[in-house]
Enzyme design. Structure first.
Site, PDB file in Angstrom:
ATOM      1  N   GLN A 278       3.471   7.853  -5.195  1.00  0.00           N
ATOM      2  CA  GLN A 278       4.452   7.028  -4.398  1.00  0.00           C
ATOM      3  C   GLN A 278       4.588   5.539  -5.249  1.00  0.00           C
ATOM      4  O   GLN A 278       4.309   5.579  -5.873  1.00  0.00           O
ATOM      5  CB  GLN A 278       3.585   7.066  -2.997  1.00  0.00           C
ATOM      6  CG  GLN A 278       3.870   8.339  -2.696  1.00  0.00           C
ATOM      7  CD  GLN A 278       3.395   8.102  -0.105  1.00  0.00           C
ATOM      8  OE1 GLN A 278       2.644   7.295  -1.006  1.00  0.00           O
ATOM      9  NE2 GLN A 278       4.488   8.604   0.122  1.00  0.00           N
TER      10      GLN A 278
ATOM     11  N   ARG B 131       0.938  -1.041  -0.066  1.00  0.00           N
ATOM     12  CA  ARG B 131       0.458   0.052   0.200  1.00  0.00           C
ATOM     13  C   ARG B 131       0.776   1.244  -0.103  1.00  0.00           C
ATOM     14  O   ARG B 131       2.083   1.335   0.356  1.00  0.00           O
ATOM     15  CB  ARG B 131      -1.112   0.534   1.541  1.00  0.00           C
ATOM     16  CG  ARG B 131      -1.897   1.307   1.289  1.00  0.00           C
ATOM     17  CD  ARG B 131      -2.504   1.468   2.317  1.00  0.00           C
ATOM     18  NE  ARG B 131      -1.471   1.478   3.949  1.00  0.00           N
ATOM     19  CZ  ARG B 131      -1.186   2.896   4.362  1.00  0.00           C
ATOM     20  NH1 ARG B 131      -1.414   4.206   3.416  1.00  0.00           N
ATOM     21  NH2 ARG B 131      -0.669   3.334   5.135  1.00  0.00           N
ATOM     22  N   VAL B 132       0.849   2.738  -0.811  1.00  0.00           N
ATOM     23  CA  VAL B 132       1.249   3.590  -0.731  1.00  0.00           C
ATOM     24  C   VAL B 132       0.496   4.710  -0.825  1.00  0.00           C
ATOM     25  O   VAL B 132      -1.122   4.107  -1.081  1.00  0.00           O
ATOM     26  CB  VAL B 132       2.790   3.950  -2.204  1.00  0.00           C
ATOM     27  CG1 VAL B 132       3.318   2.658  -2.276  1.00  0.00           C
ATOM     28  CG2 VAL B 132       1.298   3.382  -3.202  1.00  0.00           C
ATOM     29  N   SER B 133       0.723   5.624  -0.392  1.00  0.00           N
ATOM     30  CA  SER B 133      -0.825   6.379   0.199  1.00  0.00           C
ATOM     31  C   SER B 133      -1.359   7.318  -1.049  1.00  0.00           C
ATOM     32  O   SER B 133      -2.495   7.572  -1.223  1.00  0.00           O
ATOM     33  CB  SER B 133      -0.688   7.928   1.197  1.00  0.00           C
ATOM     34  OG  SER B 133      -0.199   7.434   2.366  1.00  0.00           O
ATOM     35  N   THR B 134      -0.335   7.517  -2.248  1.00  0.00           N
ATOM     36  CA  THR B 134      -0.696   8.146  -2.794  1.00  0.00           C
ATOM     37  C   THR B 134      -0.137   7.886  -4.227  1.00  0.00           C
ATOM     38  O   THR B 134      -0.016   6.994  -4.320  1.00  0.00           O
ATOM     39  CB  THR B 134      -0.504   9.545  -3.158  1.00  0.00           C
ATOM     40  OG1 THR B 134       1.302   9.775  -3.185  1.00  0.00           O
ATOM     41  CG2 THR B 134      -0.098  10.974  -1.934  1.00  0.00           C
TER      42      THR B 134
END
Length: 196
Positions: free
Chosen positions: A14, A8-11
């Site tokens: 990323q 998982r990356v926030s944006t």
């Protein structure tokens, strides 16, 4: 036993390469690696839910760190319970060897230690998320005090606006046509019309 990887990356900007590299020693098939490019504030994430549906008893989930799973204390604890106690899937958190449910041997002490570490790390993940939001809000407030403006610069109302607005008010043209004549969006035209 199937092995799964979750990233998982926030944006969308990323990069997930660091997490992918960490999973390489497990030789997880690409079809079993799930990734969301979304905030960790909750578990409303499509890839995560697709992965959860596919996992069966005896499978293994590998994640780089607990904050990649999520950043909400209560929800991390709940998802951990669902995965390990309802689905009977083992989890490995690579940067925290104590969070490897394969090594617990299902004894009470091992389970207690893993649960304690999980609670501490979940708390830290949520606290970091809250601190990041606070720092961001403080930074925005400081910038505003310095006169820095956010968002697009305001468009100046052209001279032709008044004549076009009059035609619109007289119902000779609609707002879409008025906006097109001025070269602006319909929303912009209507906003100007309400202001003046």
């Amino acid at each position: 036993m199937n092995q799964f990887g979750y990233l998982r990356v926030s944006t969308k900007d990323q990069n997930e390469d660091r997490q992918l590299i960490a999973l390489e020693p497990f030789h997880i098939p690409l079809k079993n690696i799930y990734m969301d490019k979304m905030s960790g504030k909750n578990f409303n994430r499509p890839a995560y839910h697709r992965m959860l549906k596919r996992m069966k008893k005896g499978d293994l989930l590998v994640i780089k760190s607990i904050d990649r799973l999520g950043r909400n204390y209560e929800e991390i604890i709940e998802q951990w319970r669902i995965i390990t106690k309802e689905k009977f899937v083992d989890i490995i958190v690579l940067d925290m060897p104590l969070l490897d449910t394969r090594n617990q041997g299902r004894d009470l002490t091992g389970t207690f230690i893993a649960d304690l570490v999980l609670q501490i790390l979940s708390y830290v993940a949520q606290t970091e998320r809250e601190n990041t939001r606070q720092r961001q809000a403080e930074g925005i407030e400081a910038a505003k005090k310095k006169g820095i403006r956010f968002g697009r610069p305001k468009k100046e109302i052209p001279e032709a606006f008044y004549q076009v607005r009059k035609l619109w008010e007289e119902k000779k043209i609609n707002s879409r046509s008025a906006a097109a004549q001025l070269g602006v969006s319909q929303d912009t035209f209507l906003r100007w019309a309400r202001q003046k």
